[in-house]
Scaffold this active site. Structure first.
Site, PDB file in Angstrom:
ATOM      1  N   SER A 177       3.192  -2.167  10.334  1.00 37.85           N
ATOM      2  CA  SER A 177       4.629  -2.215  10.636  1.00 37.85           C
ATOM      3  C   SER A 177       5.273  -3.558  10.282  1.00 37.85           C
ATOM      4  O   SER A 177       6.184  -4.022  10.977  1.00 37.85           O
ATOM      5  CB  SER A 177       4.894  -1.853  12.099  1.00 37.85           C
ATOM      6  OG  SER A 177       4.525  -0.516  12.347  1.00 37.85           O
TER       7      SER A 177
ATOM      8  N   GLU B 115      -5.600  -4.925  10.539  1.00 47.68           N
ATOM      9  CA  GLU B 115      -4.586  -3.890  10.730  1.00 47.68           C
ATOM     10  C   GLU B 115      -4.896  -3.091  12.004  1.00 47.68           C
ATOM     11  O   GLU B 115      -5.710  -2.158  11.973  1.00 47.68           O
ATOM     12  CB  GLU B 115      -4.588  -2.916   9.544  1.00 47.68           C
ATOM     13  CG  GLU B 115      -4.237  -3.548   8.223  1.00 47.68           C
ATOM     14  CD  GLU B 115      -3.625  -2.519   7.287  1.00 47.68           C
ATOM     15  OE1 GLU B 115      -2.493  -2.743   6.842  1.00 47.68           O
ATOM     16  OE2 GLU B 115      -4.268  -1.489   7.024  1.00 47.68           O
TER      17      GLU B 115
ATOM     18  N   GLU C  59      -7.086   4.741   7.674  1.00 48.86           N
ATOM     19  CA  GLU C  59      -6.862   6.151   7.297  1.00 48.86           C
ATOM     20  C   GLU C  59      -8.065   6.687   6.513  1.00 48.86           C
ATOM     21  O   GLU C  59      -8.437   7.845   6.661  1.00 48.86           O
ATOM     22  CB  GLU C  59      -5.549   6.267   6.507  1.00 48.86           C
ATOM     23  CG  GLU C  59      -4.347   6.062   7.434  1.00 48.86           C
ATOM     24  CD  GLU C  59      -3.104   5.507   6.765  1.00 48.86           C
ATOM     25  OE1 GLU C  59      -3.027   5.511   5.515  1.00 48.86           O
ATOM     26  OE2 GLU C  59      -2.197   5.049   7.500  1.00 48.86           O
TER      27      GLU C  59
ATOM     28  N   LYS D 259      -0.001   4.235  -0.248  1.00 49.24           N
ATOM     29  CA  LYS D 259      -0.681   5.401   0.343  1.00 49.24           C
ATOM     30  C   LYS D 259      -0.457   6.630  -0.549  1.00 49.24           C
ATOM     31  O   LYS D 259      -0.443   6.492  -1.761  1.00 49.24           O
ATOM     32  CB  LYS D 259      -0.198   5.620   1.782  1.00 49.24           C
ATOM     33  CG  LYS D 259      -0.288   4.332   2.618  1.00 49.24           C
ATOM     34  CD  LYS D 259      -0.097   4.563   4.086  1.00 49.24           C
ATOM     35  CE  LYS D 259      -0.229   3.235   4.813  1.00 49.24           C
ATOM     36  NZ  LYS D 259      -0.195   3.345   6.262  1.00 49.24           N
TER      37      LYS D 259
ATOM     38  N   GLY E 180       2.367   2.222  10.836  1.00 52.28           N
ATOM     39  CA  GLY E 180       3.347   3.298  10.740  1.00 52.28           C
ATOM     40  C   GLY E 180       4.048   3.635  12.048  1.00 52.28           C
ATOM     41  O   GLY E 180       4.694   4.673  12.158  1.00 52.28           O
TER      42      GLY E 180
ATOM     43  N   HIS F 267      -9.561   1.062   4.763  1.00 50.35           N
ATOM     44  CA  HIS F 267      -8.322   1.298   5.509  1.00 50.35           C
ATOM     45  C   HIS F 267      -8.611   2.292   6.633  1.00 50.35           C
ATOM     46  O   HIS F 267      -9.406   3.220   6.461  1.00 50.35           O
ATOM     47  CB  HIS F 267      -7.246   1.847   4.564  1.00 50.35           C
ATOM     48  CG  HIS F 267      -5.894   1.864   5.213  1.00 50.35           C
ATOM     49  ND1 HIS F 267      -5.534   2.834   6.118  1.00 50.35           N
ATOM     50  CD2 HIS F 267      -4.837   1.030   5.105  1.00 50.35           C
ATOM     51  CE1 HIS F 267      -4.307   2.585   6.540  1.00 50.35           C
ATOM     52  NE2 HIS F 267      -3.857   1.488   5.939  1.00 50.35           N
TER      53      HIS F 267
ATOM     54  N   ASN G  79       0.865  -1.183   0.000  1.00 45.56           N
ATOM     55  CA  ASN G  79       0.000   0.000   0.000  1.00 45.56           C
ATOM     56  C   ASN G  79       0.902   1.234   0.000  1.00 45.56           C
ATOM     57  O   ASN G  79       1.501   1.558   1.019  1.00 45.56           O
ATOM     58  CB  ASN G  79      -0.885  -0.052   1.259  1.00 45.56           C
ATOM     59  CG  ASN G  79      -1.707   1.207   1.447  1.00 45.56           C
ATOM     60  OD1 ASN G  79      -1.796   2.044   0.555  1.00 45.56           O
ATOM     61  ND2 ASN G  79      -2.303   1.340   2.623  1.00 45.56           N
TER      62      ASN G  79
HETATM   63  P1  PGA Z   1       2.779   0.303   7.588  1.00 45.45           P
HETATM   64  O1  PGA Z   1       1.294   0.503   6.973  1.00 45.45           O
HETATM   65  O2  PGA Z   1       3.306  -1.003   7.035  1.00 45.45           O
HETATM   66  O3  PGA Z   1       3.555   1.484   7.099  1.00 45.45           O
HETATM   67  O4  PGA Z   1       2.632   0.261   9.078  1.00 45.45           O
HETATM   68  C1  PGA Z   1       0.435  -0.595   6.809  1.00 45.45           C
HETATM   69  C2  PGA Z   1      -0.872  -0.112   6.228  1.00 45.45           C
HETATM   70  O5  PGA Z   1      -1.382   0.935   6.650  1.00 45.45           O
HETATM   71  O6  PGA Z   1      -1.450  -0.774   5.334  1.00 45.45           O
END
Ligand code: PGA
Length: 249
Positions: A209, A163, A95, A11, A169, A93, A9
């Site tokens: 992460s 997640e 976000e 983003k 992150g 997601h 992803n």
């Molecule tokens: P990250 O994000 O691996 O940077 O923690 C995962 C995600 O939000 O899909």
């Protein structure tokens, strides 16, 4: 037998200057050791599609509108993603849920539209840190699943990604027991919604992460069929290390 899946992803990261990362990844995988998906920002999808023509690396969007077309300025339909070369779309997601108030009901409608357009929906869910601290993790994720999963979900049309919001992150990852507990609960809930055969076919990804140095440990956990990877999917070398760990698991 569920095929393992490594989904990246990007983003809101990625310009034309980053496309060589895709060439590097494609060069590493002339054949697919596992299913590989990259979900770049929408403006890069068709340019990436030209670079992954072998089909080993599939592409995906990061959200879609529930409608096929219409007066929705700024939105992108599932059909448009498919037309640009996508085969998957990430939905729900955290976000998107936080920044754009995408609720379970909206995610379910988006998933219906995605399936209608021939895309595989990667439906994301996960608890906040406050919900985990309150002992509500299983209640929260199973409610999100019940609210977001489209009726037509099958192993071919839907993937579920667990997640935890607090792991995205942050460099923090739940313990193997915590991940196993949630994935086990999601598998049981899928069985309740769809029956055992369909539930067994739906892939459960862990996301939050995932990095080259923790991937093997995560992939050893029962019921983890792959990963949804954010930051570590931006660099071909890092994503390849995670793909290789998945292939070896
Ligand atoms: P990250 O994000 O691996 O940077 O923690 C995962 C995600 O939000 O899909």
């Amino acid at each position: 037998m569920r095929r393992k899946l490594a989904a990246g992803n990007w983003k809101m990261h990625g310009l034309a200057a980053d496309l060589p990362e895709v060439d590097q990844l494609a060069a590493l995988y002339p054949a697919a050791p596992v299913d590989i998906v990259l979900c770049p920002p929408a403006p890069l999808i068709d340019r990436m599609a030209a670079r992954v023509a072998t089909g080993v690396i599939a592409l995906g969007g990061q959200t879609c509108h529930p409608a096929i077309k219409g007066a929705h300025t700024g939105d992108i339909s599932a059909q448009m993603l498919a037309d640009a070369g996508a085969r998957y779309v990430i939905l729900g997601h955290s976000e998107r849920r936080a920044d754009h108030r995408e609720t379970d009901t909206i995610v379910r409608a988006q998933a219906r539209a995605a399936i209608e357009a021939g895309l595989v929906a990667i439906i994301c869910l996960g608890e906040t840190e406050a919900e985990r601290d309150a002992g509500r993790t299983l209640e929260v994720v199973t409610a999100q699943l019940a609210g977001s999963l489209p009726d037509r979900a099958t192993g071919d049309t839907c993937v579920v990604a667990y997640e935890p919001v607090w792991a995205i992150g942050t460099g923090r990852v739940p313990s193997p027991d915590q991940i196993a507990e949630v994935h086990g609960a999601l598998r049981r809930a899928l069985t309740g919604h769809l029956g055992a055969d369909t539930a067994e076919a739906i892939r459960l990804l862990y996301g939050g992460s995932v990095k080259p140095d923790n991937a093997a440990g995560i992939f050893a956990i029962p019921d983890v069929d792959g990963a949804l990877v954010g930051g570590a999917s931006l660099k071909a070398a890092d994503f390849a290390a995670i793909i290789d760990a998945l292939a070896a698991s």
